[in-house]
Motif scaffolding. Structure first.
Motif, PDB file in Angstrom:
ATOM      1  N   PRO A 174     -22.254  18.585  28.142  1.00  0.00           N
ATOM      2  CA  PRO A 174     -21.467  18.991  29.464  1.00  0.00           C
ATOM      3  C   PRO A 174     -23.351  19.861  29.287  1.00  0.00           C
ATOM      4  CG  PRO A 174     -21.250  20.151  26.946  1.00  0.00           C
ATOM      5  CD  PRO A 174     -21.619  17.920  26.811  1.00  0.00           C
ATOM      6  N   VAL A 175     -22.429  19.470  31.017  1.00  0.00           N
ATOM      7  CA  VAL A 175     -23.739  20.527  31.554  1.00  0.00           C
ATOM      8  C   VAL A 175     -23.552  21.945  32.792  1.00  0.00           C
ATOM      9  CG1 VAL A 175     -26.006  20.575  33.465  1.00  0.00           C
ATOM     10  CG2 VAL A 175     -25.671  19.298  30.753  1.00  0.00           C
ATOM     11  N   ALA A 176     -24.033  22.779  32.559  1.00  0.00           N
ATOM     12  CA  ALA A 176     -23.593  23.805  33.925  1.00  0.00           C
ATOM     13  C   ALA A 176     -24.650  23.694  34.608  1.00  0.00           C
ATOM     14  CB  ALA A 176     -24.998  25.484  32.882  1.00  0.00           C
ATOM     15  N   PRO A 177     -23.625  23.949  35.516  1.00  0.00           N
ATOM     16  CA  PRO A 177     -23.726  23.822  37.053  1.00  0.00           C
ATOM     17  C   PRO A 177     -25.389  23.669  38.008  1.00  0.00           C
ATOM     18  CG  PRO A 177     -21.424  24.774  37.260  1.00  0.00           C
ATOM     19  CD  PRO A 177     -22.562  24.523  35.263  1.00  0.00           C
ATOM     20  N   ALA A 178     -25.804  22.792  38.385  1.00  0.00           N
ATOM     21  CA  ALA A 178     -27.047  22.858  38.182  1.00  0.00           C
ATOM     22  C   ALA A 178     -27.423  21.977  39.839  1.00  0.00           C
ATOM     23  CB  ALA A 178     -27.715  22.208  37.220  1.00  0.00           C
ATOM     24  N   SER A 179     -28.162  22.265  40.366  1.00  0.00           N
ATOM     25  CA  SER A 179     -29.233  22.180  41.915  1.00  0.00           C
ATOM     26  C   SER A 179     -29.834  20.998  41.857  1.00  0.00           C
ATOM     27  CB  SER A 179     -29.714  22.631  42.022  1.00  0.00           C
ATOM     28  OG  SER A 179     -31.034  23.367  41.495  1.00  0.00           O
ATOM     29  N   LYS A 180     -29.847  20.451  43.188  1.00  0.00           N
ATOM     30  CA  LYS A 180     -30.018  18.790  43.510  1.00  0.00           C
ATOM     31  C   LYS A 180     -31.326  18.365  42.845  1.00  0.00           C
ATOM     32  CE  LYS A 180     -30.712  15.457  45.981  1.00  0.00           C
ATOM     33  NZ  LYS A 180     -31.048  14.950  47.684  1.00  0.00           N
ATOM     34  N   SER A 181     -31.762  20.137  42.299  1.00  0.00           N
ATOM     35  CA  SER A 181     -33.020  20.103  41.756  1.00  0.00           C
ATOM     36  C   SER A 181     -33.595  19.459  40.336  1.00  0.00           C
ATOM     37  CB  SER A 181     -34.500  20.700  42.416  1.00  0.00           C
ATOM     38  OG  SER A 181     -33.833  21.656  41.526  1.00  0.00           O
ATOM     39  N   SER A 182     -32.316  20.303  39.210  1.00  0.00           N
ATOM     40  CA  SER A 182     -31.899  20.067  38.270  1.00  0.00           C
ATOM     41  C   SER A 182     -31.291  18.431  37.685  1.00  0.00           C
ATOM     42  CB  SER A 182     -31.576  21.425  37.908  1.00  0.00           C
ATOM     43  OG  SER A 182     -30.873  22.079  38.123  1.00  0.00           O
ATOM     44  N   ALA A 183     -31.222  18.417  38.448  1.00  0.00           N
ATOM     45  CA  ALA A 183     -29.478  17.123  37.944  1.00  0.00           C
ATOM     46  C   ALA A 183     -30.408  16.241  36.985  1.00  0.00           C
ATOM     47  CB  ALA A 183     -29.361  16.629  39.052  1.00  0.00           C
ATOM     48  N   LEU A 191     -25.265  17.916  22.171  1.00  0.00           N
ATOM     49  CA  LEU A 191     -24.661  16.011  22.445  1.00  0.00           C
ATOM     50  C   LEU A 191     -24.004  15.732  21.548  1.00  0.00           C
ATOM     51  CD1 LEU A 191     -24.944  13.744  24.050  1.00  0.00           C
ATOM     52  CD2 LEU A 191     -26.979  13.204  23.436  1.00  0.00           C
ATOM     53  N   ALA A 192     -24.930  16.395  20.142  1.00  0.00           N
ATOM     54  CA  ALA A 192     -24.943  15.512  19.362  1.00  0.00           C
ATOM     55  C   ALA A 192     -23.286  16.118  18.333  1.00  0.00           C
ATOM     56  CB  ALA A 192     -25.315  16.255  17.997  1.00  0.00           C
ATOM     57  N   GLU A 193     -22.656  17.324  18.899  1.00  0.00           N
ATOM     58  CA  GLU A 193     -21.432  18.064  18.992  1.00  0.00           C
ATOM     59  C   GLU A 193     -20.477  17.267  19.456  1.00  0.00           C
ATOM     60  OE1 GLU A 193     -18.188  20.958  17.260  1.00  0.00           O
ATOM     61  OE2 GLU A 193     -20.295  20.423  16.854  1.00  0.00           O
ATOM     62  N   ALA A 194     -20.522  16.434  20.890  1.00  0.00           N
ATOM     63  CA  ALA A 194     -20.386  15.632  22.192  1.00  0.00           C
ATOM     64  C   ALA A 194     -20.043  14.277  21.182  1.00  0.00           C
ATOM     65  CB  ALA A 194     -20.074  15.520  23.346  1.00  0.00           C
ATOM     66  N   GLY A 195     -20.520  13.695  19.774  1.00  0.00           N
ATOM     67  CA  GLY A 195     -20.828  12.725  19.242  1.00  0.00           C
ATOM     68  C   GLY A 195     -21.618  12.007  19.672  1.00  0.00           C
ATOM     69  N   GLY A 196     -22.570  12.189  20.708  1.00  0.00           N
ATOM     70  CA  GLY A 196     -23.220  11.258  21.243  1.00  0.00           C
ATOM     71  C   GLY A 196     -24.675  11.414  20.806  1.00  0.00           C
ATOM     72  N   GLU A 206     -30.154   8.610  11.690  1.00  0.00           N
ATOM     73  CA  GLU A 206     -29.591   9.195  12.601  1.00  0.00           C
ATOM     74  C   GLU A 206     -29.294   7.846  13.786  1.00  0.00           C
ATOM     75  OE1 GLU A 206     -31.088  13.114  11.885  1.00  0.00           O
ATOM     76  OE2 GLU A 206     -32.195  10.977  11.945  1.00  0.00           O
ATOM     77  N   SER A 207     -27.873   8.112  14.282  1.00  0.00           N
ATOM     78  CA  SER A 207     -27.819   6.490  14.633  1.00  0.00           C
ATOM     79  C   SER A 207     -26.967   7.635  16.424  1.00  0.00           C
ATOM     80  CB  SER A 207     -26.818   6.718  14.131  1.00  0.00           C
ATOM     81  OG  SER A 207     -25.746   6.866  14.131  1.00  0.00           O
ATOM     82  N   LEU A 208     -27.045   6.321  17.143  1.00  0.00           N
ATOM     83  CA  LEU A 208     -26.994   7.703  18.317  1.00  0.00           C
ATOM     84  C   LEU A 208     -25.135   6.893  19.664  1.00  0.00           C
ATOM     85  CD1 LEU A 208     -29.757   6.490  20.333  1.00  0.00           C
ATOM     86  CD2 LEU A 208     -29.357   8.717  19.303  1.00  0.00           C
ATOM     87  N   ALA A 209     -24.832   7.507  20.291  1.00  0.00           N
ATOM     88  CA  ALA A 209     -23.543   6.984  20.919  1.00  0.00           C
ATOM     89  C   ALA A 209     -23.845   7.555  22.316  1.00  0.00           C
ATOM     90  CB  ALA A 209     -22.304   6.855  20.212  1.00  0.00           C
ATOM     91  N   LEU A 210     -24.597   7.234  23.208  1.00  0.00           N
ATOM     92  CA  LEU A 210     -24.914   7.879  24.008  1.00  0.00           C
ATOM     93  C   LEU A 210     -24.184   7.651  25.282  1.00  0.00           C
ATOM     94  CD1 LEU A 210     -29.403   7.049  24.394  1.00  0.00           C
ATOM     95  CD2 LEU A 210     -28.305   9.426  23.285  1.00  0.00           C
ATOM     96  N   PRO A 211     -24.538   8.595  26.702  1.00  0.00           N
ATOM     97  CA  PRO A 211     -23.760   8.204  27.131  1.00  0.00           C
ATOM     98  C   PRO A 211     -24.112   7.593  28.074  1.00  0.00           C
ATOM     99  CG  PRO A 211     -23.750  11.018  27.044  1.00  0.00           C
ATOM    100  CD  PRO A 211     -24.037  10.081  25.978  1.00  0.00           C
ATOM    101  N   ALA A 212     -23.409   7.217  29.515  1.00  0.00           N
ATOM    102  CA  ALA A 212     -24.557   6.095  30.157  1.00  0.00           C
ATOM    103  C   ALA A 212     -25.341   6.528  31.099  1.00  0.00           C
ATOM    104  CB  ALA A 212     -23.601   5.126  31.566  1.00  0.00           C
TER     105      ALA A 212
END
Length: 379
Positions: free
Chosen positions: A12-21, A33-38, A110-116
């Protein structure tokens, strides 16, 4: 790449401008990211484990001594390679000494389950590098150290090889840190020049070289007459959790400035030196030290390459901080001269400004530093 467990929703990321994507995840996004299980720690994070632009990684309960360093490669897990190469295993629950010249593999908490769309990179922590503890992170099925591709689901392991000092570690010790990024966050030549013009990244006008800021070595008389330290051999054990516990003279020899402002690096010796430039990292950026030129292969500089937002920055307690350089020559003696370029700082955009900057009440050990040994030593 290994895929296990439940699917992780996009960060989850707040709406961002193209330069901050594209950019480095700051502290609160790492927590999200940790809270989301990543990020999946076996135990809850310590209160100070999330840094402004990175996450400290903790050693697990068991260590394996192996015959040699390795990469698993496609189709192979680290656990499979450990089973083939291990000499013995031992518990870190009560603490254990890792000897110099040996290679150890330790599963991390720590282990990872990263979004793509989120990849990760690891690096030794500053205090680890300054003890000459060679540390890299390995993931399953990878062809390289310290780099984890987007979408990776699986465990992480630390490869640890103390080079100079034997060290005592235990479960929960933090030797490495993880930086997470979306896309290509590095600034190009033009953007870097503009940032240097507005923020003065180092205290030198002409500093930008391609996609990095040049960093040179300080071997001049600096008021103290000491330009660096050479590590002693056959010392006592250093416990990595202890701060201010050891006398400098028991582990280090000071290096006096020479009239010609040069230093001959002896093969297989370890040195702590400092940059000639005072460095700062503005709040909306992070930096990483990279080799100046891979073809200049006679020496290695700076194991611990991450610089967090606010490092050396006036607004967070710095007035420019010297980059402390961990230097090791390779097979032959090599002469360093004052002002010789030895590395470059690559600056990357943050996805958002961290809630707290380096040096702002988070136990940062090296803000406003000059030539400085690790936190383990007195003075």
């Amino acid at each position: 790449m290994r895929q296990t467990g439940r699917r992780v929703r996009s960060l989850p990321v707040a709406p961002a401008s193209k330069s901050s994507a594209e950019g480095i995840l700051p502290d609160r996004m790492i927590a999200a990211l940790a809270e989301a299980g990543g990020i999946r720690p076996r135990y809850p994070f310590a209160s100070d484990q999330i840094q402004p632009a990175s996450l400290d990684l903790r050693l697990g309960t068991i260590a394996y001594r192996v015959r040699a360093s390795f990469l698993p490669g496609p189709g192979t897990t680290v656990a499979q390679r450990i089973a083939e190469l291990k000499l013995h295993e031992f518990s870190l629950a009560g603490g254990a000494v890792l000897e110099t010249g040996c290679v150890y593999i330790v599963p991390l908490i720590e282990s990872l389950a990263l979004p793509a769309d989120i990849a990760a990179a690891a690096n030794p922590k500053s205090s680890t590098g300054r003890l000459d503890v060679f540390t890299r992170v390995i993931a399953d099925e990878t062809r390289g150290f310290d780099r984890i591709a987007g979408g990776y689901h699986g465990p992480l392991y630390a490869e640890i090889s103390p080079k100079t000092f034997p060290v005592l570690v235990r479960e929960g010790s933090r030797l490495s840190q993880l930086r997470l990024r979306r896309g290509n966050a590095a600034l190009g030549d033009e953007a870097l020049r503009a940032l240097h013009a507005s923020e003065r990244l180092v205290d030198r006008t002409e500093a930008v070289m391609g996609d990095g800021v040049a960093v040179s070595i300080d071997l001049g008389a600096n008021g103290t007459g000491v330009v660096g330290y050479r590590a002693k051999r056959h010392t006592a054990v250093i416990e990595v959790e202890r701060r201010g516990a050891y006398e400098v003279a028991d582990f280090w020899e000071p290096i006096a400035a020479q009239a010609d402002r040069s230093l001959i690096l002896d093969p297989d010796e370890f040195y702590i030196l400092a940059s000639n430039e005072a460095v700062q990292v503005p709040p909306d950026y992070a930096a990483e030290m990279m080799p100046f030129d891979p073809l200049v292969g006679e020496f290695r500089v700076h194991y611990a390459g991450f610089f967090d937002p606010g490092f050396g920055y006036a607004g967070s307690g710095g007035l420019g901080s010297r980059a402390v350089l961990e230097v090791r020559s390779r097979e032959v003696p090599f002469i360093l001269e004052h002002g010789q370029i030895v590395g470059r700082l690559v600056y990357e955009k943050m996805l958002a400004r961290p809630d707290r900057l380096y040096g702002q009440g988070i136990g940062s050990n090296y803000q406003a530093q000059g030539l400085k040994l690790s936190k383990h030593f007195r003075g």
